[in-house]
Motif scaffolding. Structure first.
Motif, short mmCIF file in Angstrom:
data_model
loop_
_atom_site.label_atom_id
_atom_site.label_comp_id
_atom_site.label_asym_id
_atom_site.label_seq_id
_atom_site.Cartn_x
_atom_site.Cartn_y
_atom_site.Cartn_z
N ASP A 186 -14.19 7.38 -3.15
CA ASP A 186 -14.55 6.79 -4.45
C ASP A 186 -14.20 5.31 -4.54
O ASP A 186 -14.81 4.58 -5.33
CB ASP A 186 -13.84 7.54 -5.59
CG ASP A 186 -14.37 8.95 -5.78
OD1 ASP A 186 -15.42 9.28 -5.17
OD2 ASP A 186 -13.74 9.72 -6.53
N LEU A 187 -13.19 4.87 -3.79
CA LEU A 187 -12.75 3.48 -3.85
C LEU A 187 -12.47 2.97 -2.43
O LEU A 187 -11.33 2.78 -2.03
CB LEU A 187 -11.49 3.37 -4.72
CG LEU A 187 -11.06 1.97 -5.14
CD1 LEU A 187 -12.16 1.27 -5.94
CD2 LEU A 187 -9.79 2.05 -5.96
N PRO A 188 -13.54 2.76 -1.65
CA PRO A 188 -13.35 2.40 -0.25
C PRO A 188 -12.60 1.09 -0.04
O PRO A 188 -12.05 0.86 1.03
CB PRO A 188 -14.77 2.32 0.31
CG PRO A 188 -15.68 2.31 -0.86
CD PRO A 188 -14.96 2.88 -2.02
N GLY A 189 -12.52 0.24 -1.04
CA GLY A 189 -11.80 -1.03 -0.90
C GLY A 189 -10.34 -0.96 -1.28
O GLY A 189 -9.65 -1.98 -1.30
N ALA A 190 -9.85 0.24 -1.58
CA ALA A 190 -8.45 0.37 -2.01
C ALA A 190 -7.52 -0.15 -0.92
O ALA A 190 -7.70 0.13 0.26
CB ALA A 190 -8.12 1.82 -2.33
N GLY A 191 -6.52 -0.91 -1.35
CA GLY A 191 -5.55 -1.42 -0.39
C GLY A 191 -4.31 -0.56 -0.31
O GLY A 191 -3.66 -0.47 0.72
N THR A 192 -3.97 0.11 -1.44
CA THR A 192 -2.72 0.86 -1.53
C THR A 192 -2.90 2.09 -2.40
O THR A 192 -3.60 2.04 -3.42
CB THR A 192 -1.61 -0.01 -2.15
OG1 THR A 192 -1.48 -1.21 -1.39
CG2 THR A 192 -0.28 0.71 -2.19
N ILE A 193 -2.25 3.18 -2.01
CA ILE A 193 -2.17 4.38 -2.84
C ILE A 193 -0.69 4.65 -3.12
O ILE A 193 0.11 4.75 -2.19
CB ILE A 193 -2.79 5.61 -2.14
CG1 ILE A 193 -4.24 5.35 -1.72
CG2 ILE A 193 -2.72 6.84 -3.08
CD1 ILE A 193 -4.84 6.46 -0.87
N LEU A 194 -0.34 4.74 -4.40
CA LEU A 194 1.02 5.07 -4.82
C LEU A 194 1.05 6.54 -5.19
O LEU A 194 0.23 6.99 -6.00
CB LEU A 194 1.43 4.21 -6.01
CG LEU A 194 1.42 2.70 -5.79
CD1 LEU A 194 1.63 1.95 -7.11
CD2 LEU A 194 2.47 2.30 -4.78
N VAL A 195 2.01 7.30 -4.62
CA VAL A 195 2.04 8.75 -4.79
C VAL A 195 3.42 9.21 -5.25
O VAL A 195 4.43 8.84 -4.62
CB VAL A 195 1.71 9.47 -3.46
CG1 VAL A 195 1.63 10.98 -3.65
CG2 VAL A 195 0.42 8.93 -2.84
N PRO A 196 3.50 10.02 -6.32
CA PRO A 196 4.82 10.54 -6.73
C PRO A 196 5.37 11.50 -5.68
O PRO A 196 4.60 12.21 -5.01
CB PRO A 196 4.53 11.29 -8.03
CG PRO A 196 3.07 11.29 -8.24
CD PRO A 196 2.43 10.50 -7.17
N VAL A 197 6.70 11.52 -5.53
CA VAL A 197 7.31 12.34 -4.48
C VAL A 197 8.37 13.27 -5.07
O VAL A 197 9.30 12.82 -5.74
CB VAL A 197 7.97 11.46 -3.40
CG1 VAL A 197 8.66 12.33 -2.35
CG2 VAL A 197 6.93 10.56 -2.74
N CYS A 198 8.21 14.56 -4.80
CA CYS A 198 9.23 15.56 -5.11
C CYS A 198 9.66 16.15 -3.77
O CYS A 198 10.50 15.61 -3.09
CB CYS A 198 8.67 16.62 -6.05
SG CYS A 198 9.87 17.92 -6.44
#
Length: 197
Positions: free
Chosen positions: A50-62
């Motif tokens: 959906d966003l091929p130009g994304a530079g970073t993905i921030l993900v919550p961590v448990c």
């Protein structure tokens, strides 16, 4: 509705769950089971598509399953994308693990201080940790005040009633955006368990 409710103190959650599963001949579905991690990977695939130009993905961590799945899938599709885990400062066992290179547990009494109750696991899952160590680019932490501010901003500006555990990624973006690489940043907003009308 016929459910049996079993109350267990935080330090005994794991052993109580395993004992119940044994007594009831039930399966325990862990957030770092292979199939669960693979399922989480679908979110990483969707982000890259959906966003091929994304530079970073921030993900919550448990327990690390969500970060592991997204990191594996996103890196397979685009090795240049940066995948960063986000934890509350008060439950930062994953960040400690990432920095030391060893899976590190925190005492339950420490991790249970954060308002982000969905991120209170005291240690990353073993399988999740292997994927995180190999595919995640970094782990960052956010303060309790930053979490509250981010949840408020999400509701005011976007109408999203995010629980604190999901708001950590927005908090991380606000706190660390100057250090992030160029390109759009995706903040995974997971969880909507917020009380009130």
């Amino acid at each position: 509705h016929g459910a049996e409710v079993v109350i267990a103190p935080p330090a005994l959650r794991e052993v109580t769950c395993l004992a119940l599963a044994d007594r009831l001949a039930a399966a325990v579905v862990r957030s770092d089971d292979f199939d669960v991690i693979a399922g989480h990977g679908s979110a990483g695939i969707e982000i890259v598509r959906d966003l091929p130009g994304a530079g970073t993905i921030l993900v919550p961590v448990c327990n690390g399953g969500l970060l592991a799945g997204i990191a594996v899938a996103a890196k397979a599709a685009d090795p240049a994308i940066r995948v960063i885990g986000v934890e509350p400062e008060l439950a930062a066992d994953g960040a400690a693990s990432f920095r030391s290179g060893r899976r590190t547990a925190w005492p339950v009494q420490q991790t249970y201080r954060t308002r982000a109750d969905g991120l209170r696991a005291p240690v990353l899952g073993a399988l999740a940790w292997e994927h995180i160590r190999r595919y995640a680019d970094d782990m960052v932490t956010v303060s309790e005040d930053a979490i509250v501010a981010a949840a408020g901003l999400l509701e005011r500006e976007l109408g999203e009633r995010a629980e604190p555990s999901g708001a950590v990624t927005t908090a991380a973006y606000l706190a660390h955006r100057d250090a992030l690489p160029a390109g759009p940043v995706v903040a995974v907003l997971s969880g909507g368990n917020v009380g009130g009308p």
